[in-house]
Structure formats: C-alpha cells, structure tokens
Design a protein around this motif. Sequence first.
Motif, PDB file in Angstrom:
ATOM      1  N   SER A   1     -10.670   1.709  -7.735  1.00 36.97           N
ATOM      2  CA  SER A   1     -10.014   1.292  -8.990  1.00 36.97           C
ATOM      3  C   SER A   1     -10.322  -0.110  -9.166  1.00 36.97           C
ATOM      4  O   SER A   1     -10.229  -0.338 -10.298  1.00 36.97           O
ATOM      5  CB  SER A   1      -8.318   1.591  -8.690  1.00 36.97           C
ATOM      6  N   GLU A   2     -10.780  -0.759  -8.295  1.00 33.01           N
ATOM      7  CA  GLU A   2     -11.332  -2.376  -8.508  1.00 33.01           C
ATOM      8  C   GLU A   2     -12.583  -2.503  -9.171  1.00 33.01           C
ATOM      9  O   GLU A   2     -13.119  -3.450  -9.421  1.00 33.01           O
ATOM     10  CB  GLU A   2     -10.864  -3.033  -7.425  1.00 33.01           C
ATOM     11  N   ARG A   3     -13.530  -1.247  -8.961  1.00 35.73           N
ATOM     12  CA  ARG A   3     -14.842  -1.173  -9.165  1.00 35.73           C
ATOM     13  C   ARG A   3     -15.309  -0.113 -10.179  1.00 35.73           C
ATOM     14  O   ARG A   3     -16.354  -0.278 -10.501  1.00 35.73           O
ATOM     15  CB  ARG A   3     -15.851  -0.984  -7.790  1.00 35.73           C
ATOM     16  N   THR A   4     -14.592   0.715 -10.482  1.00 37.58           N
ATOM     17  CA  THR A   4     -14.674   2.049 -11.376  1.00 37.58           C
ATOM     18  C   THR A   4     -13.601   2.150 -12.560  1.00 37.58           C
ATOM     19  O   THR A   4     -12.560   1.660 -12.249  1.00 37.58           O
ATOM     20  CB  THR A   4     -15.081   2.949 -10.744  1.00 37.58           C
ATOM     21  N   VAL A   5     -14.131   3.038 -13.157  1.00 38.91           N
ATOM     22  CA  VAL A   5     -13.060   3.355 -14.069  1.00 38.91           C
ATOM     23  C   VAL A   5     -12.921   5.091 -14.126  1.00 38.91           C
ATOM     24  O   VAL A   5     -14.223   5.608 -14.253  1.00 38.91           O
ATOM     25  CB  VAL A   5     -13.287   2.948 -15.733  1.00 38.91           C
TER      26      VAL A   5
END
Length: 318
Positions: free
Chosen positions: A301-305
């Motif tokens: 969740s911190e690196r992608t959508v």
Amino acid sequence: MTKPAFIITIDTEGDNLWQKHDSISTENALYLPRFQALCEKYGFKPVYLTNYEMAVDTRYVEFAKDVIRRDAGEIGMHLHAWYSPPDAPLTADDWRFKPYLIEYPEDIIRGKVDYMTKLLEDTFETKMLSHRAGRWAFNEYYASLLREYGYQVDCSVTPHVNWASSPGNPAGKGGTDYRRFPQQAYFMDPDDISRAGKSTLLQVPMSIHLKHSAFMNSVKQGYDALRGKKRSPSVNWLRPHGGNVEKMKRVAAQSLAQGHDYVEFMLHSSEFMPGGSPTFKDEQEIETLYRDLEQLFSWLSERTVGLTLAEYYQRKVK
C-alpha cells in the motif's frame, strides 16, 4: 510520478478442483467477503475471474453484484473447458484428465467462450473485459476470440514457466510454454502471442521471477534433461502458499526495481476456505494466510495503487 499498479487476480472457481474428479461444490463463495474486506481496507480492488460453477451460484452472484455496484472490484472470465457448457467430451474421462480448452476443435472453443461470456454479462449486467485461461493454456486462436468478443485484457501468461509437462488430453502436447514470453505488459501480436504487436488485446503477465541465476538454472535443467525430465526453471510467484510473505515481497520488489509499472498477485477463491485446497487445509493455515496477506498488503500500500485489470488497461491506452 504515477505509482505502479497492484493488481489482485482471483481464479474464482469450485472447491478443491485439484482433488475432485466427479463433482463440484462452491462453498468457498461464503469465504470471499472476508478477503474483499481486507482488500478494501488497503484501497485495493480485486478481479474475480469467474468460472461457470461460480457464475450459477446464487451466493457468489449476490456477492459479486455488490462488488460491482460499489465499484470495489471487477468481474472477469475464467474457463475450465472440461465442464463449462456446451458439453463436448474430448477424452475418455474429461473430469479426470481436465483437458485444456486449446486442445478442443476450434468450433468447440468458440462455443465455450461464447457461452461463458454471455452467461457472465447477462448475470452481472456488465461487459466482460478481463480474462484468464483455465490451467494457464493460451494460444493465438483463443486470443483472437477474446478480441472478437470485446475483451481488453488477458492475464494467462506465466513468465519462465513451461506447462508442457502438465498433461491435459493424454493424447495432447500438454500446456503452453511461456519461457520466452515477455515479463511486462504488452499488446499481443495476433500472429504470435509471445511477442508485442498491434492487436487490441493487452497481456498482463503474472509477477514471476527466477529463483536462481541463469547459469544455475541452465545447470539444473541440463541435469534434468539427462534424467529425461522436462522442467521449468525454479521460480517464485506473487502468490501465497503459507508463510512465504517475505518471498512475495521480494518478487514484488524485484518487479518494481526492474521498472515494471504493475505487480500482479493471484490466488484461487477456494484457497480462502479451510480444506478448499491442498495448500490451506484447516482454519489455522487460513489464519496464517491472512497474516501474510495483511503484511503484504500493508507493505504494498506504500508502494503501489490498487487497480483492476480494466483500470490498468485504461492507464495503458491513455
């Protein structure tokens, strides 16, 4: 900078199809809301690639219609040829051998794609845009049918994996060899689906990476060849099998480090149910699965959508 997409694909099918050879149950439909809630907690939108038996299960239909109504995910098509209508036996026991769709005559392939597409679109009152082949078996004719029926995305390619040693029809040649296919998304060449071309069908290969170096893989495969065995190189998938959260993170991290604009996760719907698969046999193993998913989803969740396959397609054509 646009964040890479996290695409969650669920092969939505009957219970424990690995072991059942004479009947199909669909109790796993009752276990999908928990997974859906976890996805929504992190803003992710799963794609439920739906097989025949699930499309006629009233419990699943109610669940999936709610997902569509809330724009909380996508429904796509998945097709297991040996029991998806219209009935057309290919072997002495299709339930046992589970032949690949691409092993059937072309008129039968067309009939099955036509039936499943219309069933799903009529049931869910939405256009089918995304697809994954049953048992990962795909070819140029199958791709041409998907284009004809208005599909935009396929996600059947498993890079580095050769399914030729996994038999369907005992008289056939096994599944599709993906060892020379691209690892990143590409519009498929109509005449050769292993390369990029000018068709309208976007291929979104699974996130799979080699476990070992090219040299080590060549040594291992050479040794196997001497023993008369045909095996794919050893690989890691973005796919849970219990206690492998760190390996899944490494697969995702490797994809992102290589500049991929998405990572793709997969699991079967039956794997959310205790005893629904050989992998997760009881409630304790299901809880381990969810602990792994919680860690993986939090990290991603911190690196992608989160995007569905259809949403990812729209990103690619803009």
